[in-house]
Design an enzyme around this catalytic site. Structure first.
Site, PDB file in Angstrom:
ATOM      1  N   GLU A  30       0.849  -1.228   0.061  1.00 27.39           N
ATOM      2  CA  GLU A  30       0.118  -0.307   0.063  1.00 27.39           C
ATOM      3  C   GLU A  30       0.927   1.125   0.013  1.00 27.39           C
ATOM      4  O   GLU A  30       0.242   2.459  -0.478  1.00 27.39           O
ATOM      5  CB  GLU A  30      -0.937   0.207   1.078  1.00 27.39           C
ATOM      6  CG  GLU A  30      -0.288   0.166   2.453  1.00 27.39           C
ATOM      7  CD  GLU A  30      -1.492   0.632   3.441  1.00 27.39           C
ATOM      8  OE1 GLU A  30      -2.362   1.335   3.046  1.00 27.39           O
ATOM      9  OE2 GLU A  30      -0.981   1.122   4.703  1.00 27.39           O
ATOM     10  N   ASN A  31       2.118   1.222   0.346  1.00 24.57           N
ATOM     11  CA  ASN A  31       2.927   2.232   0.362  1.00 24.57           C
ATOM     12  C   ASN A  31       4.086   2.247  -0.614  1.00 24.57           C
ATOM     13  O   ASN A  31       5.102   3.104  -0.811  1.00 24.57           O
ATOM     14  CB  ASN A  31       3.683   2.403   1.754  1.00 24.57           C
ATOM     15  CG  ASN A  31       2.613   2.740   2.902  1.00 24.57           C
ATOM     16  OD1 ASN A  31       2.594   1.632   3.709  1.00 24.57           O
ATOM     17  ND2 ASN A  31       1.594   3.577   2.893  1.00 24.57           N
ATOM     18  N   ASN A  58      -5.358   1.014   3.892  1.00 28.92           N
ATOM     19  CA  ASN A  58      -6.143   2.080   3.702  1.00 28.92           C
ATOM     20  C   ASN A  58      -5.607   3.123   2.615  1.00 28.92           C
ATOM     21  O   ASN A  58      -6.416   3.877   2.201  1.00 28.92           O
ATOM     22  CB  ASN A  58      -6.194   2.822   4.989  1.00 28.92           C
ATOM     23  CG  ASN A  58      -4.819   2.912   5.862  1.00 28.92           C
ATOM     24  OD1 ASN A  58      -4.271   1.820   6.052  1.00 28.92           O
ATOM     25  ND2 ASN A  58      -4.408   4.086   5.936  1.00 28.92           N
ATOM     26  N   HIS A  59      -4.362   2.717   2.173  1.00 26.54           N
ATOM     27  CA  HIS A  59      -3.679   3.912   1.210  1.00 26.54           C
ATOM     28  C   HIS A  59      -3.968   3.275  -0.211  1.00 26.54           C
ATOM     29  O   HIS A  59      -3.402   4.026  -1.067  1.00 26.54           O
ATOM     30  CB  HIS A  59      -2.147   3.974   1.607  1.00 26.54           C
ATOM     31  CG  HIS A  59      -2.145   4.822   2.655  1.00 26.54           C
ATOM     32  ND1 HIS A  59      -2.630   6.437   2.563  1.00 26.54           N
ATOM     33  CD2 HIS A  59      -1.366   4.860   3.873  1.00 26.54           C
ATOM     34  CE1 HIS A  59      -2.178   6.928   3.694  1.00 26.54           C
ATOM     35  NE2 HIS A  59      -1.828   5.954   4.505  1.00 26.54           N
ATOM     36  N   HIS A 141      -4.713  -5.623   8.441  1.00 25.95           N
ATOM     37  CA  HIS A 141      -3.851  -4.212   8.399  1.00 25.95           C
ATOM     38  C   HIS A 141      -4.670  -3.458   9.537  1.00 25.95           C
ATOM     39  O   HIS A 141      -5.724  -3.227   9.209  1.00 25.95           O
ATOM     40  CB  HIS A 141      -4.392  -3.986   6.789  1.00 25.95           C
ATOM     41  CG  HIS A 141      -3.450  -2.742   6.648  1.00 25.95           C
ATOM     42  ND1 HIS A 141      -2.096  -2.588   6.411  1.00 25.95           N
ATOM     43  CD2 HIS A 141      -3.726  -1.194   6.472  1.00 25.95           C
ATOM     44  CE1 HIS A 141      -1.507  -1.422   6.095  1.00 25.95           C
ATOM     45  NE2 HIS A 141      -2.655  -0.582   6.082  1.00 25.95           N
ATOM     46  N   HIS A 166       0.511  -2.266   8.973  1.00 21.18           N
ATOM     47  CA  HIS A 166       0.222  -0.987   9.110  1.00 21.18           C
ATOM     48  C   HIS A 166       0.789  -0.080   9.856  1.00 21.18           C
ATOM     49  O   HIS A 166       1.252   1.269   9.649  1.00 21.18           O
ATOM     50  CB  HIS A 166      -1.487  -0.694   9.260  1.00 21.18           C
ATOM     51  CG  HIS A 166      -1.953   0.580   9.414  1.00 21.18           C
ATOM     52  ND1 HIS A 166      -2.158   1.689   8.315  1.00 21.18           N
ATOM     53  CD2 HIS A 166      -2.200   1.558  10.578  1.00 21.18           C
ATOM     54  CE1 HIS A 166      -2.764   2.570   8.787  1.00 21.18           C
ATOM     55  NE2 HIS A 166      -2.560   2.641  10.345  1.00 21.18           N
ATOM     56  N   HIS A 168       4.134   0.095  10.743  1.00 18.33           N
ATOM     57  CA  HIS A 168       5.497   0.431  10.086  1.00 18.33           C
ATOM     58  C   HIS A 168       6.262  -0.046  11.212  1.00 18.33           C
ATOM     59  O   HIS A 168       7.596   0.047  11.022  1.00 18.33           O
ATOM     60  CB  HIS A 168       5.665   1.629   9.454  1.00 18.33           C
ATOM     61  CG  HIS A 168       4.960   1.954   8.490  1.00 18.33           C
ATOM     62  ND1 HIS A 168       5.327   2.619   7.320  1.00 18.33           N
ATOM     63  CD2 HIS A 168       3.562   1.347   8.040  1.00 18.33           C
ATOM     64  CE1 HIS A 168       4.360   2.843   6.290  1.00 18.33           C
ATOM     65  NE2 HIS A 168       3.316   2.121   6.686  1.00 18.33           N
TER      66      HIS A 168
HETATM   67 FE   LIG Z   1      -2.096   1.560   6.140  1.00 22.67          FE
END
Ligand SMILES: [Fe+2]
Length: 251
Positions: A30-31, A58-59, A141, A166, A168
């Site tokens: 997602e990142n 979510n991203h 997540h 999520h 990190h």
């Molecule tokens: Fe996230």
């Protein structure tokens, strides 16, 4: 996380696959693109380099191109508890050297954007899987460790592993639960540790200390690869071993 994390994965994934005899390599993507969402070309590059399945969170739809891409790339999944008409799927199923496997992506609700109940959705997803699909890996997540631990217990004995993403920040609570589910609250981030969860530290501090802060850029340097290796008995779907990795990576 962003370019430093992406390059580390590209440089080390084949080597890590061989070293740990990995049959199925899953990454949370997602990142991937500058810290937000994915681009088709970056995903394809990673799929070609040794990643089998990508989960997200979510991203995932921060970039518009992810919407069209996820419709046609089943190896990229998004949270299963997003609204029913959301593009893409919340589960990937496939066969690895004759063994059926599933990867399921769930998202928590504590300090997270609104979504459906991940516990009830997990039940529905597991009901939909073929009985022969014994190897089942869940990416939970979520922000709150309590919600992740609860999901681990909820799915114990029904999936091979529940591993969190999520925050990190890697946690050190890996274990195998009594019914055979491998568990870790958060795998942590592959990316630059010179900032704040992958973003430039002065940009992030400005966001906490001023009302006019700009969007943060990703940080560089002090790269680490965070991962988890789960050994699963393919005849039962139960985990035999879970090993947490946190490796420094020169760039
Ligand atoms: Fe996230």
């Amino acid at each position: 996380m962003a370019k430093p994390g992406r390059l580390a994965v590209l440089e080390r994934v084949q080597d890590l696959r061989e070293q740990h005899e990995v049959d199925l390599a899953i990454m949370n993507a997602e990142n991937l693109a500058g810290g937000f969402s994915v681009t088709p070309s970056l995903c394809e590059q990673l799929f070609a380099s040794g990643i089998d399945v990508m989960t997200s969170g979510n991203h995932i739809f921060d970039k518009k191109e992810a919407i069209e891409y996820i419709r046609k790339q089943p190896r990229l999944i998004r949270p299963a508890n997003y609204p029913p008409n959301t593009p893409g799927n919340g589960v990937w199923t496939g066969e690895i050297r004759g063994t059926k496997a599933a990867v399921i992506n769930l998202m928590g609700r504590v300090f997270m954007p609104p979504s459906d109940d991940p516990f009830r959705v997990a039940d529905a997803v597991l009901d939909s899987l073929a009985i022969e699909t014994k190897v089942r890996i869940v990416d939970m997540h979520a922000e709150a460790t309590s919600e992740k631990v609860a999901m681990g217990w909820y799915l114990d004995g029904r999936v091979s592993a529940v591993v969190g993403t999520h925050t990190h920040v890697q946690t050190a609570d890996e274990r195998i639960l009594p019914q055979g589910t491998a568990y870790l609250s958060d795998i942590g981030m592959t990316g630059s540790y010179s900032g704040v969860i992958g973003m430039n530290k002065s940009d992030v501090i400005a966001r906490f200390t001023s009302a006019t802060a700009r969007r943060a850029e990703h940080s560089s340097g002090q790269v680490r690869i965070c991962a988890v290796v789960v050994d699963v008995d393919e005849s039962t779907g139960q985990a035999i071993e879970i090993q947490r990795l946190n490796l420094s990576h020169e760039q």
